[in-house]
Scaffold this motif. Structure first.
Motif, PDB file in Angstrom:
ATOM      1  N   ALA A  16       4.522  -4.099 -20.807  1.00  0.00           N
ATOM      2  CA  ALA A  16       5.697  -4.870 -21.228  1.00  0.00           C
ATOM      3  C   ALA A  16       6.912  -3.947 -21.267  1.00  0.00           C
ATOM      4  O   ALA A  16       6.833  -2.804 -21.713  1.00  0.00           O
ATOM      5  CB  ALA A  16       5.457  -5.488 -22.605  1.00  0.00           C
ATOM      6  N   LEU A  17       8.027  -4.462 -20.799  1.00  0.00           N
ATOM      7  CA  LEU A  17       9.248  -3.660 -20.693  1.00  0.00           C
ATOM      8  C   LEU A  17       9.950  -3.512 -22.032  1.00  0.00           C
ATOM      9  O   LEU A  17      10.261  -4.496 -22.693  1.00  0.00           O
ATOM     10  CB  LEU A  17      10.218  -4.302 -19.703  1.00  0.00           C
ATOM     11  CG  LEU A  17       9.777  -4.340 -18.252  1.00  0.00           C
ATOM     12  CD1 LEU A  17      10.746  -5.184 -17.433  1.00  0.00           C
ATOM     13  CD2 LEU A  17       9.655  -2.945 -17.681  1.00  0.00           C
ATOM     14  N   SER A  18      10.214  -2.276 -22.405  1.00  0.00           N
ATOM     15  CA  SER A  18      11.069  -1.991 -23.556  1.00  0.00           C
ATOM     16  C   SER A  18      12.497  -1.823 -23.040  1.00  0.00           C
ATOM     17  O   SER A  18      12.729  -1.701 -21.828  1.00  0.00           O
ATOM     18  CB  SER A  18      10.608  -0.713 -24.250  1.00  0.00           C
ATOM     19  OG  SER A  18      10.847   0.411 -23.415  1.00  0.00           O
ATOM     20  N   HIS A  19      13.447  -1.778 -23.953  1.00  0.00           N
ATOM     21  CA  HIS A  19      14.837  -1.592 -23.553  1.00  0.00           C
ATOM     22  C   HIS A  19      15.019  -0.251 -22.837  1.00  0.00           C
ATOM     23  O   HIS A  19      15.700  -0.164 -21.816  1.00  0.00           O
ATOM     24  CB  HIS A  19      15.751  -1.681 -24.781  1.00  0.00           C
ATOM     25  CG  HIS A  19      17.185  -1.812 -24.434  1.00  0.00           C
ATOM     26  ND1 HIS A  19      18.180  -1.554 -25.326  1.00  0.00           N
ATOM     27  CD2 HIS A  19      17.820  -2.165 -23.291  1.00  0.00           C
ATOM     28  CE1 HIS A  19      19.353  -1.737 -24.758  1.00  0.00           C
ATOM     29  NE2 HIS A  19      19.167  -2.110 -23.517  1.00  0.00           N
ATOM     30  N   GLY A  20      14.367   0.791 -23.351  1.00  0.00           N
ATOM     31  CA  GLY A  20      14.466   2.099 -22.708  1.00  0.00           C
ATOM     32  C   GLY A  20      13.928   2.087 -21.290  1.00  0.00           C
ATOM     33  O   GLY A  20      14.492   2.716 -20.390  1.00  0.00           O
TER      34      GLY A  20
ATOM     35  N   ALA B 274       6.914  -8.788 -28.680  1.00  0.00           N
ATOM     36  CA  ALA B 274       6.639  -8.374 -30.064  1.00  0.00           C
ATOM     37  C   ALA B 274       7.782  -7.520 -30.608  1.00  0.00           C
ATOM     38  O   ALA B 274       8.247  -7.723 -31.741  1.00  0.00           O
ATOM     39  CB  ALA B 274       5.317  -7.618 -30.133  1.00  0.00           C
ATOM     40  N   GLN B 275       8.235  -6.577 -29.812  1.00  0.00           N
ATOM     41  CA  GLN B 275       9.331  -5.712 -30.251  1.00  0.00           C
ATOM     42  C   GLN B 275      10.622  -6.508 -30.443  1.00  0.00           C
ATOM     43  O   GLN B 275      11.322  -6.340 -31.443  1.00  0.00           O
ATOM     44  CB  GLN B 275       9.557  -4.594 -29.229  1.00  0.00           C
ATOM     45  CG  GLN B 275      10.660  -3.626 -29.616  1.00  0.00           C
ATOM     46  CD  GLN B 275      10.885  -2.570 -28.547  1.00  0.00           C
ATOM     47  OE1 GLN B 275      10.824  -2.853 -27.357  1.00  0.00           O
ATOM     48  NE2 GLN B 275      11.142  -1.354 -28.981  1.00  0.00           N
ATOM     49  N   ILE B 276      10.908  -7.383 -29.503  1.00  0.00           N
ATOM     50  CA  ILE B 276      12.130  -8.187 -29.575  1.00  0.00           C
ATOM     51  C   ILE B 276      12.095  -9.104 -30.793  1.00  0.00           C
ATOM     52  O   ILE B 276      13.086  -9.249 -31.510  1.00  0.00           O
ATOM     53  CB  ILE B 276      12.304  -9.022 -28.280  1.00  0.00           C
ATOM     54  CG1 ILE B 276      12.422  -8.110 -27.064  1.00  0.00           C
ATOM     55  CG2 ILE B 276      13.500  -9.954 -28.389  1.00  0.00           C
ATOM     56  CD1 ILE B 276      13.546  -7.135 -27.102  1.00  0.00           C
TER      57      ILE B 276
ATOM     58  N   THR C 212      18.747  -4.775 -36.877  1.00  0.00           N
ATOM     59  CA  THR C 212      18.336  -4.426 -35.506  1.00  0.00           C
ATOM     60  C   THR C 212      18.536  -5.589 -34.519  1.00  0.00           C
ATOM     61  O   THR C 212      18.198  -5.454 -33.350  1.00  0.00           O
ATOM     62  CB  THR C 212      16.854  -3.996 -35.474  1.00  0.00           C
ATOM     63  OG1 THR C 212      16.040  -5.059 -35.976  1.00  0.00           O
ATOM     64  CG2 THR C 212      16.634  -2.732 -36.280  1.00  0.00           C
ATOM     65  N   ARG C 213      19.072  -6.692 -34.994  1.00  0.00           N
ATOM     66  CA  ARG C 213      19.251  -7.876 -34.142  1.00  0.00           C
ATOM     67  C   ARG C 213      20.081  -7.566 -32.897  1.00  0.00           C
ATOM     68  O   ARG C 213      19.806  -8.053 -31.805  1.00  0.00           O
ATOM     69  CB  ARG C 213      19.895  -8.997 -34.950  1.00  0.00           C
ATOM     70  CG  ARG C 213      19.863 -10.340 -34.252  1.00  0.00           C
ATOM     71  CD  ARG C 213      20.240 -11.467 -35.190  1.00  0.00           C
ATOM     72  NE  ARG C 213      19.211 -11.581 -36.222  1.00  0.00           N
ATOM     73  CZ  ARG C 213      19.466 -11.787 -37.509  1.00  0.00           C
ATOM     74  NH1 ARG C 213      20.708 -11.911 -37.940  1.00  0.00           N
ATOM     75  NH2 ARG C 213      18.493 -11.891 -38.375  1.00  0.00           N
ATOM     76  N   ASP C 214      21.090  -6.717 -33.044  1.00  0.00           N
ATOM     77  CA  ASP C 214      21.941  -6.366 -31.900  1.00  0.00           C
ATOM     78  C   ASP C 214      21.143  -5.686 -30.788  1.00  0.00           C
ATOM     79  O   ASP C 214      21.458  -5.838 -29.612  1.00  0.00           O
ATOM     80  CB  ASP C 214      23.097  -5.465 -32.324  1.00  0.00           C
ATOM     81  CG  ASP C 214      24.151  -6.223 -33.122  1.00  0.00           C
ATOM     82  OD1 ASP C 214      24.128  -7.466 -33.122  1.00  0.00           O
ATOM     83  OD2 ASP C 214      24.998  -5.554 -33.748  1.00  0.00           O
ATOM     84  N   ARG C 215      20.107  -4.931 -31.153  1.00  0.00           N
ATOM     85  CA  ARG C 215      19.269  -4.281 -30.142  1.00  0.00           C
ATOM     86  C   ARG C 215      18.549  -5.311 -29.276  1.00  0.00           C
ATOM     87  O   ARG C 215      18.389  -5.113 -28.074  1.00  0.00           O
ATOM     88  CB  ARG C 215      18.237  -3.365 -30.797  1.00  0.00           C
ATOM     89  CG  ARG C 215      18.831  -2.127 -31.392  1.00  0.00           C
ATOM     90  CD  ARG C 215      17.730  -1.207 -31.864  1.00  0.00           C
ATOM     91  NE  ARG C 215      18.178  -0.471 -33.020  1.00  0.00           N
ATOM     92  CZ  ARG C 215      17.387   0.100 -33.894  1.00  0.00           C
ATOM     93  NH1 ARG C 215      16.082   0.026 -33.762  1.00  0.00           N
ATOM     94  NH2 ARG C 215      17.876   0.754 -34.904  1.00  0.00           N
ATOM     95  N   ALA C 216      18.094  -6.379 -29.891  1.00  0.00           N
ATOM     96  CA  ALA C 216      17.421  -7.436 -29.131  1.00  0.00           C
ATOM     97  C   ALA C 216      18.389  -8.090 -28.149  1.00  0.00           C
ATOM     98  O   ALA C 216      18.045  -8.336 -26.991  1.00  0.00           O
ATOM     99  CB  ALA C 216      16.833  -8.490 -30.080  1.00  0.00           C
ATOM    100  N   VAL C 217      19.599  -8.343 -28.608  1.00  0.00           N
ATOM    101  CA  VAL C 217      20.621  -8.935 -27.732  1.00  0.00           C
ATOM    102  C   VAL C 217      20.930  -7.975 -26.575  1.00  0.00           C
ATOM    103  O   VAL C 217      21.035  -8.401 -25.416  1.00  0.00           O
ATOM    104  CB  VAL C 217      21.890  -9.271 -28.540  1.00  0.00           C
ATOM    105  CG1 VAL C 217      23.021  -9.698 -27.619  1.00  0.00           C
ATOM    106  CG2 VAL C 217      21.589 -10.343 -29.575  1.00  0.00           C
TER     107      VAL C 217
END
Length: 128
Positions: A40-44, A80-82, A91-96
């Protein structure tokens, strides 16, 4: 010409690199290396892939990009991370940011690549 794999890590240090980049003759290969999470793809990972694929696309030596995954190809985004990030207002901004970057960096720009691009054996994008 063949070079060894170059491990790349997301911004947050992890024990194993999440994406491996290889060069083999005129082919450029990335391997998603997160099998415990079905790759699964993480933001990084999205950021690393976008940067490297763009660099390969600009290279005269690269004729094809091949995407692979250790164990399986990719389950998509790390839901799951999102979900965890969305539930916490700090941390909501990270999901966006993840959804923005995943959409704009990988999905929407794919039509602009000038190379053949293969993932799990299928041609996803053809040259312009």
């Amino acid at each position: 010409m063949s070079t060894s794999a170059t491990p790349s890590r997301p911004a947050v240090a992890e024990e194993e690199p999440f994406v491996l980049f290889h060069e083999r003759h005129s082919a450029r290969i990335y391997t998603l290396n997160r099998p415990s999470k079905l790759n699964a793809l993480s933001h990084g990972m999205v950021q690393l892939l976008h940067k490297q694929i763009r660099a390969w696309d600009d290279s005269e030596l690269c004729k094809v990009i091949i995407g692979t995954g250790k164990g399986q190809f990719c389950a998509g985004g790390d839901v799951a991370q999102i979900t965890t990030q969305i539930q916490d207002s700090s941390t909501r901004d990270r999901a966006v940011e993840f959804f923005r970057d995943e959409t704009h960096s990988l999905q929407n720009t794919s039509g602009f690549f000038s190379l053949h691009y293969l993932c799990a054996g299928f041609i996803l994008w053809k040259p312009r």
